[in-house]
Design a protein around this motif. Structure first.
Motif, mmCIF file in Angstrom:
data_model
loop_
_atom_site.group_PDB
_atom_site.id
_atom_site.type_symbol
_atom_site.label_atom_id
_atom_site.label_comp_id
_atom_site.label_asym_id
_atom_site.label_seq_id
_atom_site.Cartn_x
_atom_site.Cartn_y
_atom_site.Cartn_z
ATOM 1 N N VAL A 197 0.853 -1.196 0.000
ATOM 2 C CA VAL A 197 0.000 0.000 0.000
ATOM 3 C C VAL A 197 0.885 1.241 0.000
ATOM 4 C CG1 VAL A 197 -1.984 -1.047 1.169
ATOM 5 C CG2 VAL A 197 -0.152 -0.029 2.521
ATOM 6 N N THR A 198 0.314 2.328 -0.483
ATOM 7 C CA THR A 198 0.973 3.632 -0.428
ATOM 8 C C THR A 198 0.202 4.517 0.539
ATOM 9 O OG1 THR A 198 1.752 3.441 -2.716
ATOM 10 C CG2 THR A 198 1.720 5.640 -1.751
ATOM 11 N N LEU A 199 0.863 4.963 1.590
ATOM 12 C CA LEU A 199 0.252 5.842 2.578
ATOM 13 C C LEU A 199 0.448 7.290 2.162
ATOM 14 C CD1 LEU A 199 1.385 4.176 5.932
ATOM 15 C CD2 LEU A 199 -0.875 4.084 4.884
ATOM 16 N N ARG A 200 -0.625 8.057 2.202
ATOM 17 C CA ARG A 200 -0.594 9.463 1.798
ATOM 18 C C ARG A 200 -0.627 10.367 3.029
ATOM 19 N NH1 ARG A 200 -5.374 9.671 -0.678
ATOM 20 N NH2 ARG A 200 -6.398 10.505 1.172
ATOM 21 N N ASP A 201 0.241 11.354 3.038
ATOM 22 C CA ASP A 201 0.245 12.387 4.089
ATOM 23 C C ASP A 201 0.320 11.774 5.484
ATOM 24 O OD1 ASP A 201 0.087 14.347 2.162
ATOM 25 O OD2 ASP A 201 -2.098 14.491 2.236
ATOM 26 N N VAL A 202 1.412 11.056 5.722
ATOM 27 C CA VAL A 202 1.656 10.508 7.058
ATOM 28 C C VAL A 202 2.944 11.111 7.613
ATOM 29 C CG1 VAL A 202 0.410 8.343 6.713
ATOM 30 C CG2 VAL A 202 2.814 8.491 6.050
ATOM 31 N N TRP A 224 8.328 3.309 16.585
ATOM 32 C CA TRP A 224 7.871 4.391 15.724
ATOM 33 C C TRP A 224 6.530 4.025 15.112
ATOM 34 C CZ3 TRP A 224 10.141 9.163 14.594
ATOM 35 C CH2 TRP A 224 11.401 9.376 15.159
ATOM 36 N N GLN A 225 5.798 5.042 14.695
ATOM 37 C CA GLN A 225 4.543 4.809 13.998
ATOM 38 C C GLN A 225 4.357 5.879 12.925
ATOM 39 O OE1 GLN A 225 1.513 4.899 16.980
ATOM 40 N NE2 GLN A 225 1.747 7.077 17.427
ATOM 41 N N LEU A 226 3.524 5.571 11.940
ATOM 42 C CA LEU A 226 3.193 6.514 10.887
ATOM 43 C C LEU A 226 1.773 7.001 11.139
ATOM 44 C CD1 LEU A 226 4.694 4.624 7.811
ATOM 45 C CD2 LEU A 226 5.691 6.523 9.097
ATOM 46 N N ALA A 227 1.641 8.275 11.449
ATOM 47 C CA ALA A 227 0.348 8.839 11.840
ATOM 48 C C ALA A 227 -0.208 9.705 10.719
ATOM 49 C CB ALA A 227 0.500 9.676 13.107
ATOM 50 N N PRO A 269 4.238 15.991 6.539
ATOM 51 C CA PRO A 269 3.676 14.801 5.900
ATOM 52 C C PRO A 269 4.487 14.376 4.682
ATOM 53 C CG PRO A 269 2.341 16.722 5.377
ATOM 54 C CD PRO A 269 3.357 17.172 6.378
ATOM 55 N N VAL A 270 4.577 13.067 4.475
ATOM 56 C CA VAL A 270 5.241 12.472 3.318
ATOM 57 C C VAL A 270 4.359 11.354 2.772
ATOM 58 C CG1 VAL A 270 7.625 13.009 3.975
ATOM 59 C CG2 VAL A 270 6.543 10.942 4.847
ATOM 60 N N THR A 271 4.667 10.904 1.579
ATOM 61 C CA THR A 271 4.020 9.745 0.979
ATOM 62 C C THR A 271 4.987 8.572 1.077
ATOM 63 O OG1 THR A 271 2.732 11.107 -0.547
ATOM 64 C CG2 THR A 271 3.029 8.804 -1.135
ATOM 65 N N VAL A 272 4.503 7.429 1.564
ATOM 66 C CA VAL A 272 5.365 6.281 1.829
ATOM 67 C C VAL A 272 4.743 5.024 1.225
ATOM 68 C CG1 VAL A 272 6.585 4.945 3.588
ATOM 69 C CG2 VAL A 272 6.039 7.340 4.012
ATOM 70 N N ARG A 277 9.763 12.803 -1.735
ATOM 71 C CA ARG A 277 9.914 14.187 -1.290
ATOM 72 C C ARG A 277 9.271 15.078 -2.344
ATOM 73 N NH1 ARG A 277 14.915 14.412 -1.837
ATOM 74 N NH2 ARG A 277 15.631 13.963 0.269
ATOM 75 N N PRO A 278 8.207 15.815 -2.026
ATOM 76 C CA PRO A 278 7.572 16.677 -3.045
ATOM 77 C C PRO A 278 8.557 17.695 -3.590
ATOM 78 C CG PRO A 278 6.179 16.453 -1.102
ATOM 79 C CD PRO A 278 7.511 15.855 -0.747
ATOM 80 N N ALA A 279 8.436 17.977 -4.876
ATOM 81 C CA ALA A 279 9.289 18.984 -5.494
ATOM 82 C C ALA A 279 8.946 20.360 -4.950
ATOM 83 C CB ALA A 279 9.116 18.956 -7.013
ATOM 84 N N ASP A 280 9.925 21.235 -4.949
ATOM 85 C CA ASP A 280 9.705 22.592 -4.441
ATOM 86 C C ASP A 280 8.647 23.293 -5.287
ATOM 87 O OD1 ASP A 280 11.637 22.153 -2.578
ATOM 88 O OD2 ASP A 280 13.249 23.058 -3.768
#
Length: 472
Positions: free
Chosen positions: A378-383, A392-395, A426-429, A445-448
């Protein structure tokens, strides 16, 4: 083999993907090769380097002997050829040449390959053409093959019945007996499953034997695994009554091999992750792909034995215009990579992600098709990675749900890379979500000044809006 849309070999003018240093290092078979390749990633030890502009690179690397090592790489495979005696693929010289290309493209001027490199590259093209033109055939004697399959099914059935008796004895005597009897009895049972030609059952039995020494709470874990093993035994013994997709899954779980079947799926496949797992004397390589247009996730498996790394390798973060053919089975994601219709191109935009709740729901649905599934991609959005009492956890950035990071990932340095990449934001993982938690394998890592959404035309290669960062 690389083909154009019309099925012809790809011309030499097509642009080759520029791999990053991280993508090259992800190809290394082990840490020792990674460190040795790093030392050869500068222009110092290299001479007569070059590239042909369509994926081939070559060079001479100075070594301890009087003659330099000849190294040539077809990055469209990728495939490697080196005159050094190493049995690792890629060897440190191939890694060094790719690292030199990644850090300083001008160090490999475009031109025609020397004879020693050109011969190997031409041989690869000829073999690929022969493979494409050779039709696949069935077994020479289908009746004999059918009888062999029946005899193996009978042996597996006998092994499943014996294993059922072993589980019955364990539960009748109490789980405490498992700790007292030690690992030897389980290893003997696993050997019996190997004799029954059921390697999948043998592997699960070995895992049972290790549970009593796994720490507090082991009786619960042992009971859970015994229940899953009993379910697999029962499914095999009644496989004729199962729906065909579930029956195919059961055959795979007990250790029977199957060929890829069904219509091939052509798509622009993003390489999400690649990692190796030692399994006894065999190393299993897993490569995760995501289809931009189809929205499918596919798993490529390859194997290496006797100290050799698996041959198949793809740089994380590139996109392939290629066909993949799925394997049979309910909820199975395994596929076989087919022809490629262009060179790999850089593409960093991640797949559409889901929140934590969506990841858990996806794993739950997959368990309905395959009850023995350990995890689901799965791809987690904005964690946001945050510390917890147990690690550790991804929230969720906007919500109150969180997934624990799997214990296997806590010991990897890449976890800190993910924390640094996030910086509290937040990042996408992408990773594998299972009953042991979430194992992160790649992040973006989102582009600038830009977003990391998918392009409006999903069949087109994604624009480089974000950089894929391998986490394993």
């Amino acid at each position: 083999m690389l083909l154009t849309d019309g099925g012809e070999p790809l011309g030499a003018a097509a642009p080759a993907a520029h791999w990053t240093v991280e993508q090259v290092l992800a190809l290394a078979p082990d840490d020792a090769s990674r460190k040795a390749g790093n030392k050869l990633g500068s222009a110092g030890p290299w001479s007569d380097t070059g590239a042909d502009g369509s994926g081939a690179v070559w060079g001479l690397c100075r070594g301890s002997g009087s003659k330099p090592y000849r190294t040539v790489i077809d990055t469209t495979g990728p495939a490697y050829k080196c005159s050094c005696p190493s049995r690792k693929f890629p060897c440190k010289h191939a890694l060094g040449l790719l690292l030199l290309r990644a850090s300083d493209g001008s160090a490999l001027p475009v031109g025609d390959p020397p004879d020693w490199a050109g011969e190997w590259l031409a041989g690869r093209r000829v073999r690929a053409q022969v493979k494409e033109q050779t039709p696949g055939g069935g077994p020479a004697d289908s009746e004999a093959a059918r009888r062999r399959a029946e005899r193996r099914a009978e042996r597996i059935g006998g092994g499943a019945q014996e294993l059922e008796q072993r589980l019955t004895d364990l539960l009748r005597g109490g789980l405490a007996a498992a700790e007292q009897s030690g690992y030897g009895l389980w290893e003997e049972t696993a050997a019996r499953m190997v004799d029954a030609q059921a390697p999948g059952l043998a592997g699960r039995v070995r895992e049972l034997g290790a549970i009593p020494a796994s720490g507090p709470g082991w009786p619960v874990r042992l009971l859970e695994e015994c229940a899953l093993l009993h379910l697999l035994d029962t499914a095999w013994l009644g496989i004729d009554r199962l729906p065909p997709p579930l029956a195919a899954t059961v055959r795979t779980r007990v250790g029977l091999t199957a060929a890829a079947e069904g219509p091939p799926i052509r798509d622009h496949w993003l390489v999400l992750a690649q990692y190796d797992t030692p399994e006894g004397k065999i190393v299993t390589r897993r490569i995760w792909l995501y289809g931009r247009a189809s929205g499918r996730t596919a798993l490529l498996l390859s194997f290496g034995a006797a100290g050799r790394s698996p041959g198949q390798a793809l740089p994380v973060g590139v996109t392939l215009d290629a066909e993949v053919t799925p394997f049979p089975g309910a909820g199975q994601l395994r596929a076989e990579l087919g022809p490629q219709f262009g060179l790999p191109v850089p593409a960093g935009s991640p797949p559409p992600g889901v929140p934590v709740g969506g990841a858990i729901a996806a794993y739950g649905r997959a368990l309905g098709d395959d009850p023995w599934l350990e995890s689901w991609p799965v791809t987690l959005r904005d964690v946001i990675p945050v510390p917890s009492a147990d690690g550790w956890q991804l929230a969720d950035a906007e919500g109150d749900a969180a997934l624990p990071v799997a214990a296997a990932a806590l010991s990897r340095p890449a976890l800190w890379k993910l924390v640094a990449l996030s910086g509290g934001g937040p990042v996408t993982v992408f990773g594998e979500c299972g009953h042991r938690g979430f194992d992160p394998l790649a992040a973006w890592r989102p582009a600038d000044g830009g977003d990391d959404a998918a392009p409006a035309d999903p069949s087109a290669p994604a624009r480089p809006a974000a950089e894929t960062v391998p986490l394993i």
